[in-house]
Design an enzyme around this catalytic site. Structure first.
Site, PDB file in Angstrom:
ATOM      1  N   ASP A 298      44.891  30.929  44.464  1.00  0.00           N
ATOM      2  CA  ASP A 298      43.444  30.755  44.255  1.00  0.00           C
ATOM      3  C   ASP A 298      42.977  31.177  42.882  1.00  0.00           C
ATOM      4  OD1 ASP A 298      43.804  33.621  45.120  1.00  0.00           O
ATOM      5  OD2 ASP A 298      41.628  33.618  44.828  1.00  0.00           O
TER       6      ASP A 298
ATOM      7  N   ASP B 152      46.254  35.841  41.054  1.00  0.00           N
ATOM      8  CA  ASP B 152      47.299  36.477  41.845  1.00  0.00           C
ATOM      9  C   ASP B 152      48.187  35.425  42.496  1.00  0.00           C
ATOM     10  OD1 ASP B 152      45.664  35.441  43.786  1.00  0.00           O
ATOM     11  OD2 ASP B 152      44.942  37.371  44.534  1.00  0.00           O
TER      12      ASP B 152
ATOM     13  N   GLU C 187      39.500  36.268  34.572  1.00  0.00           N
ATOM     14  CA  GLU C 187      40.277  35.627  35.640  1.00  0.00           C
ATOM     15  C   GLU C 187      39.736  34.238  35.935  1.00  0.00           C
ATOM     16  OE1 GLU C 187      42.364  36.766  39.880  1.00  0.00           O
ATOM     17  OE2 GLU C 187      40.482  37.760  39.363  1.00  0.00           O
TER      18      GLU C 187
ATOM     19  N   TYR D  81      37.895  37.829  50.124  1.00  0.00           N
ATOM     20  CA  TYR D  81      37.082  36.679  50.519  1.00  0.00           C
ATOM     21  C   TYR D  81      36.441  36.947  51.878  1.00  0.00           C
ATOM     22  CZ  TYR D  81      39.055  34.053  46.628  1.00  0.00           C
ATOM     23  OH  TYR D  81      39.407  33.628  45.370  1.00  0.00           O
TER      24      TYR D  81
END
Length: 496
Positions: A90, A93, A475, A238
């Site tokens: 996603d 990571d 990120e 999430y």
């Protein structure tokens, strides 16, 4: 007869968005027309789609263009006796979270649905199809029964204690599922939405595949609706704020894909679950549903008026320079919602506002009223163009927030594989600790450019530190880019 509904006016003889005024009130403020530099949107579009190749998990195809990446996670699902190879990581990571992956896929599919001809002319339609199919192939494998879906691979806690290439992963590849006793309505409904939306994309090129996607979407939606419960497995990364928005979102896409009136009845009967919002994101789909259904409302489906009202409210809450605005902007003009991947709110909201702008343009030039400020379709488009241009470099730092685009862009993108020398150059295993010692703290640019990755972006004062140690700013995520693809395709139309 004219009525006032909150922050906009409605002329009932036309629609929620009918033209109320031929001329602005004296002194009313129009949204500023797009200013600043012009950018190569075609190049940005190509790179925005290329980014997804850098996020791929599984066995890479021979057509892989992000060639510093290698095969990874080839045993995902083995411990649970299910094939869970493929899909996307996603963000920076190495965990595969289906909730944001499915939202990414829905938005990419919507982009293709709206702007297929622009993508085709830019020679990017095939790449868009490939980006979507990399996810939908995975979803089809993850749905192993009508009431069982595998929704996560990887343990976020152990994964975040490591800094290693995806190709070197030696952390626990935990697999999580939802089922009748441990439901996850949000992730199931978002998966249904993604499959329904993508079925529209593939209807012409691969009708059998499209039919399979749509049939699976209907099955998954039934599961999501019947066995209700919030999915907590992805927390704290999430955590959902509720699943009503995903149920409406999925039903809206199923109606769009199937034209089955039972899904229209679902969104009409449950319209009280829709409400005014001021953001659009992986966690909050209300505005997307509202604008998707507003297109149908403007085409004559009057039962969807509550959604059209809320769509208008969303735009009023997001656009600057009107009394109903509820969000902040940086001094340089970037929409700012909160710390951490803020650009996702920029790209997502700007994309659906452009979709609404086109719907207004196709509805006899209707205008949107926010108090005493009038917005025509060209004003909405100008707003979104300003946001795109800011991201591409028209900002106080003259910096592109897309890696590999323009003369100045982030060089320390917070993504593990990009930040460590490619396995093709150095095949020796890089372990968890070694990555944190040798690569993560380095002030040097990443050895691999994650081309097309849009990072989290600047803070509320337009400040930005190019450091992979600051994940909130550097990120990338798959869902940041998903709305940007549609935006760029739209801006290519008529040389806008």
């Amino acid at each position: 007869m004219e009525k006032r509904f909150g922050c906009y006016n409605v002329n009932r003889s036309h629609s929620v968005f009918s033209m109320i005024l031929q001329l602005l009130f004296p002194g009313a403020v129009l949204l500023m027309q797009a200013q600043g530099r012009e950018f190569d949107y075609r190049e940005a579009l190509e790179k925005s789609l290329l980014f997804y190749e850098g996020q791929r998990s599984g066995k890479l195809p021979e057509t892989q263009r992000m060639n510093w990446r290698g095969d990874s996670a080839l045993v995902d699902g083995n411990a649970s006796q299910v094939d869970l190879r493929g899909g996307y990581y996603d963000a920076g990571d190495n965990v595969k979270y289906q909730f944001p992956m499915a939202f990414t896929t829905t938005l990419l599919s919507w982009s293709v649905m709206e702007y297929e001809s622009e993508l085709l002319l830019a020679n990017q339609l095939q790449h868009a199809h490939e980006s979507i199919r990399w996810a939908t192939d995975y979803f089809l494998k993850a749905v192993t029964s009508p009431t069982q879906i595998w929704v996560q691979v990887g343990d976020p806690h152990s994964d975040h204690e490591c800094w290693e290439r995806a190709e070197d992963m030696d952390t626990l590849r935990l697999t999580l599922q939802i089922n009748e006793t441990t439901p996850g309505t949000e992730v199931a409904a978002e998966t249904a939405a993604a499959m329904a939306a993508s079925s529209i994309v593939f209807r012409a090129s691969d009708p059998l595949y499209a039919e399979r996607l749509l049939g699976t979407a209907m099955t998954v939606f039934d599961f999501a609706d019947k066995y209700r419960g919030t999915y907590h497995g992805a927390c704290p990364f999430y955590c959902s704020s509720g699943y009503n928005d995903e149920l409406l979102w999925a039903a809206a896409w199923l109606y769009q894909a199937s034209n089955d009136t039972k899904f229209l009845k679902y969104v009409v009967d449950n319209s009280t679950l829709s409400h005014e919002v001021s953001e659009f994101s992986w966690d909050n789909k209300h505005a997307g549903t509202q604008i998707l259904l507003t297109k149908l409302y403007l085409a004559g489906e009057t039962s969807l008026e509550p959604y059209a009202k809320h769509a208008a409210a969303f735009v009023c809450h997001v656009l600057p320079a009107n009394m109903w605005n509820k969000v902040s902007y940086t001094p340089g003009g970037l929409l700012y919602v909160r710390v951490g991947a803020n650009t996702q709110y920029v790209t997502g909201s700007s994309f659906i506002i452009v979709v609404l702008a086109d719907s207004l343009a196709n509805s006899n030039g209707a205008k949107l009223m926010c108090g005493n400020v009038s917005y025509a379709s060209q004003n909405l488009l100008a707003h979104s163009k300003n946001q795109v241009d800011y991201i591409l470099g028209s900002n106080p730092l003259n910096m592109s927030y897309m890696a590999g685009f323009g003369p100045k862009y982030p060089t320390q993108v917070h993504q593990r594989s990009a930040s460590i020398i490619s396995i093709h150059e150095s095949p020796l295993h890089v372990g968890c600790g070694q990555g944190f010692v040798d690569w993560f703290p380095s002030d040097n640019p990443n050895p691999n450019v994650l081309v097309g990755a849009i990072v989290g972006g600047p803070d509320i004062n337009d400040n930005f530190k190019d450091s992979r140690r600051d994940s909130s700013c550097t990120e990338p995520t798959t869902y940041i880019n998903s709305g940007f693809v549609g935006l760029l395709a739209r801006l290519l139309r008529d040389g806008t």
